[in-house]
Design a protein around this motif. Structure first.
Motif, PDB file in Angstrom:
ATOM      1  N   ALA A   1       7.469 -33.391  -9.686  1.00  0.00           N
ATOM      2  CA  ALA A   1       8.435 -34.371  -8.934  1.00  0.00           C
ATOM      3  C   ALA A   1       7.986 -35.692  -8.880  1.00  0.00           C
ATOM      4  N   ALA A   2       6.848 -36.172  -8.402  1.00  0.00           N
ATOM      5  CA  ALA A   2       6.260 -37.117  -8.410  1.00  0.00           C
ATOM      6  C   ALA A   2       5.870 -37.903  -9.512  1.00  0.00           C
ATOM      7  N   ALA A   3       6.159 -39.224  -9.607  1.00  0.00           N
ATOM      8  CA  ALA A   3       5.944 -39.939 -11.229  1.00  0.00           C
ATOM      9  C   ALA A   3       4.368 -39.899 -11.347  1.00  0.00           C
ATOM     10  N   PRO A   4       4.259 -40.129 -12.604  1.00  0.00           N
ATOM     11  CA  PRO A   4       2.536 -39.989 -12.743  1.00  0.00           C
ATOM     12  C   PRO A   4       1.816 -40.843 -11.984  1.00  0.00           C
ATOM     13  N   PHE A   5       2.392 -42.337 -12.060  1.00  0.00           N
ATOM     14  CA  PHE A   5       1.616 -43.349 -11.266  1.00  0.00           C
ATOM     15  C   PHE A   5       1.383 -42.920  -9.781  1.00  0.00           C
ATOM     16  N   GLU A   6       2.409 -42.397  -9.340  1.00  0.00           N
ATOM     17  CA  GLU A   6       2.230 -41.856  -7.908  1.00  0.00           C
ATOM     18  C   GLU A   6       1.280 -40.645  -7.746  1.00  0.00           C
ATOM     19  N   GLN A   7       1.121 -39.896  -8.788  1.00  0.00           N
ATOM     20  CA  GLN A   7       0.089 -38.973  -8.576  1.00  0.00           C
ATOM     21  C   GLN A   7      -1.248 -39.511  -8.658  1.00  0.00           C
ATOM     22  N   LEU A   8      -1.315 -40.374  -9.539  1.00  0.00           N
ATOM     23  CA  LEU A   8      -2.664 -41.125  -9.699  1.00  0.00           C
ATOM     24  C   LEU A   8      -2.959 -41.927  -8.252  1.00  0.00           C
ATOM     25  N   ARG A   9      -2.038 -42.549  -7.905  1.00  0.00           N
ATOM     26  CA  ARG A   9      -2.333 -43.482  -6.510  1.00  0.00           C
ATOM     27  C   ARG A   9      -2.686 -42.474  -5.591  1.00  0.00           C
ATOM     28  N   ALA A  10      -1.946 -41.126  -5.370  1.00  0.00           N
ATOM     29  CA  ALA A  10      -2.281 -40.324  -4.273  1.00  0.00           C
ATOM     30  C   ALA A  10      -3.527 -39.522  -4.450  1.00  0.00           C
ATOM     31  N   GLY A  11      -3.960 -39.305  -5.819  1.00  0.00           N
ATOM     32  CA  GLY A  11      -5.346 -38.785  -6.081  1.00  0.00           C
ATOM     33  C   GLY A  11      -6.476 -39.764  -5.636  1.00  0.00           C
ATOM     34  N   VAL A  12      -6.267 -40.945  -5.913  1.00  0.00           N
ATOM     35  CA  VAL A  12      -7.224 -41.758  -5.541  1.00  0.00           C
ATOM     36  C   VAL A  12      -7.421 -41.985  -3.953  1.00  0.00           C
ATOM     37  N   VAL A  13      -6.245 -42.217  -3.311  1.00  0.00           N
ATOM     38  CA  VAL A  13      -6.370 -42.263  -1.870  1.00  0.00           C
ATOM     39  C   VAL A  13      -6.869 -41.074  -1.152  1.00  0.00           C
ATOM     40  N   ASP A  14      -6.731 -39.730  -1.827  1.00  0.00           N
ATOM     41  CA  ASP A  14      -7.153 -38.524  -1.321  1.00  0.00           C
ATOM     42  C   ASP A  14      -8.678 -38.517  -1.391  1.00  0.00           C
ATOM     43  N   ALA A  15      -9.302 -38.839  -2.646  1.00  0.00           N
ATOM     44  CA  ALA A  15     -10.599 -38.922  -2.902  1.00  0.00           C
ATOM     45  C   ALA A  15     -11.376 -40.027  -2.092  1.00  0.00           C
ATOM     46  N   VAL A  16     -10.779 -40.930  -1.561  1.00  0.00           N
ATOM     47  CA  VAL A  16     -11.428 -41.888  -0.568  1.00  0.00           C
ATOM     48  C   VAL A  16     -11.170 -41.268   0.957  1.00  0.00           C
ATOM     49  N   GLN A  17     -10.171 -40.703   1.091  1.00  0.00           N
ATOM     50  CA  GLN A  17      -9.834 -40.129   2.568  1.00  0.00           C
ATOM     51  C   GLN A  17     -10.665 -38.868   2.701  1.00  0.00           C
ATOM     52  N   SER A  18     -11.236 -38.259   1.635  1.00  0.00           N
ATOM     53  CA  SER A  18     -12.218 -37.062   1.928  1.00  0.00           C
ATOM     54  C   SER A  18     -13.617 -37.348   1.831  1.00  0.00           C
ATOM     55  N   GLY A  19     -13.885 -38.646   1.331  1.00  0.00           N
ATOM     56  CA  GLY A  19     -15.165 -38.971   0.956  1.00  0.00           C
ATOM     57  C   GLY A  19     -15.754 -38.984  -0.348  1.00  0.00           C
TER      58      GLY A  19
END
Length: 134
Positions: free
Chosen positions: A26-44
């Protein structure tokens, strides 16, 4: 679903970041990419100073349009998650107060050293836990 690792800054090794774009989501590809990078930063998995692939390289690896990746990078930069350093590329930004930034840099240096000497993540965490108890 295309997946790509992002290189570590400067040393050419794999950052452990695995991005997957689901065209049926449901999420647009750009939002999936943005969320993936944010998740990687938050998880370390990504630390301040880690270099991200160029827009063109990441678009090619993920099978996305360059404008889609550029839109995600602009959103991440607007949120202060990444910063663009011209010819030096796009990197994960430092954030928080000065003490936190120093700790983030030390953690990134520790992680790089652990990789260089062949210490896996579980053992590296044990070393940090022992030092914190110390």
């Amino acid at each position: 679903m295309p997946t790509t690792p992002a290189p570590r800054s400067g040393d050419g090794t794999d950052a452990g970041l695995s991005l997957t774009i689901d065209p049926a989501a449901a999420a647009a590809p750009f939002e999936q990419l943005r969320a993936g990078v944010v998740d990687a930063v938050q998880s370390g998995r990504l630390a301040p100073g880690d270099r991200l692939p160029t827009v063109r390289a990441l678009a090619e690896r993920l099978g996305l349009a360059t404008n889609t990746v550029a839109k995600a990078y602009r959103a991440l930069e607007g949120d202060g998650v990444i910063e663009t350093r011209g010819r030096n590329g796009t990197v994960i930004a430092e954030y928080g107060d000065a003490g936190r930034r120093a700790l983030q840099r030390a953690a990134a240096d520790f992680a790089a050293l652990a990789r260089r000497v062949g210490v896996d993540a579980a053992e590296a965490r044990e070393i940090v836990d022992a030092a914190l108890r110390g």
